[in-house]
Design a protein around this motif. Sequence first.
Motif, short mmCIF file in Angstrom:
data_model
loop_
_atom_site.label_atom_id
_atom_site.label_comp_id
_atom_site.label_asym_id
_atom_site.label_seq_id
_atom_site.Cartn_x
_atom_site.Cartn_y
_atom_site.Cartn_z
N TYR A 46 0.83 -1.21 0.00
CA TYR A 46 0.00 0.00 0.00
C TYR A 46 0.87 1.26 0.00
O TYR A 46 0.62 2.20 -0.78
N LEU A 47 1.89 1.28 0.85
CA LEU A 47 2.76 2.46 0.92
C LEU A 47 3.56 2.64 -0.37
O LEU A 47 3.75 3.78 -0.84
N LEU A 48 4.04 1.53 -0.94
CA LEU A 48 4.80 1.63 -2.18
C LEU A 48 3.93 2.17 -3.32
O LEU A 48 4.39 2.97 -4.15
N VAL A 49 2.68 1.74 -3.39
CA VAL A 49 1.77 2.26 -4.41
C VAL A 49 1.52 3.74 -4.19
O VAL A 49 1.50 4.53 -5.15
N ARG A 50 1.35 4.13 -2.94
CA ARG A 50 1.13 5.54 -2.63
C ARG A 50 2.33 6.40 -2.99
O ARG A 50 2.19 7.59 -3.31
N LEU A 51 3.53 5.80 -2.96
CA LEU A 51 4.74 6.53 -3.33
C LEU A 51 4.97 6.57 -4.83
O LEU A 51 5.96 7.15 -5.28
N GLY A 52 4.11 5.92 -5.60
CA GLY A 52 4.23 5.99 -7.05
C GLY A 52 4.65 4.71 -7.72
O GLY A 52 4.74 4.66 -8.95
N PHE A 53 4.90 3.66 -6.96
CA PHE A 53 5.30 2.37 -7.53
C PHE A 53 4.02 1.56 -7.81
O PHE A 53 3.67 0.65 -7.05
#
Length: 314
Positions: free
Chosen positions: A155-162
């Motif tokens: 979830y955090l990686l997606v939020r960071l743009g990944f």
Amino acid sequence: MTAVESQVMARVESQVIRQRRKPVAPYLLVGAPIVVLLAGMGYPFIQQIITSFQGFGMAQQFGAPAEFVGFQNYLNIFADPRFISVLWRSLLFCAITSLLIVGLGLLVALLMRAVHTWVKVVIQVTLLLAWATPVIASATVFRWLFNDRTGVVNYLLVRLGFDGMAGYAWFSRPFTFFVVAVALIVWMGVPFVAMSLYAGLTQVPDEILEAAKIDGASANQILWRIIMPLVKPVMAIVLLLQLIWNLRVFAQIRLLQDGGAPVSDTNLLGNFIFELGMGRHNFGQAAAVSIIVLLLTILISAPYVRQLMKEDAA
């Protein structure tokens, strides 16, 4: 010879006799734990060696006589390409995790030495809580964190743009599986190393550090020329312990494998022994691998023990 001289000579002789007598108490204090260890571990260890030279399977579990096969179990193990892969994988995993744990533990120990008292207390309490967490609880938390559907990490990686990390299955691929496994082992190992090294750092005299600063030594020079040599003995023992412990990792890998990992590509030596014994019921080969792990442990410990003997001799 006068009476006074006779008394003096008698006292001297009695002192010499007392000095020649070796105290018994140290041998009793050391001997008692050795006897307990031999009684508790001697029989299983000897039985393990005997089993490694036998064809010991499921039938032998129900009373059938075991056939002596000599070194055949060891030959079969070394002829198995799966064992060779597991061996190199375990050695690499052990080296990476041990170096990371000791390196990060040293950084945390240096941090605790540099910060104020209340910050130091917070760090120490946090380390103790992480260290006291049971293995099952820690592994479960990491499985939740890296879950492909509900994991916080994705979830955090997606939020960071990944965006490619949406629904990424960390445990289904060997490389990312071991990324998580290394993170888990490091998380569980750093507290012990950090607290041990911090205890060693507290023994470094402040007068020496102040004198080095007055003489114009930089922070790097103080670290590498003064602090590191003084805490080297502590670093050596914690590194040795981490190498031994991380070579025998089992429960953490087993628990992470339940998250959907390919077992054959993620086994370490402990898991391979479990698979041979409990999975394939080939207890003879499982015992042989256990003896190989023991020999590896002795090989890893030998340089440190040799150095200790040299220091004692000096």
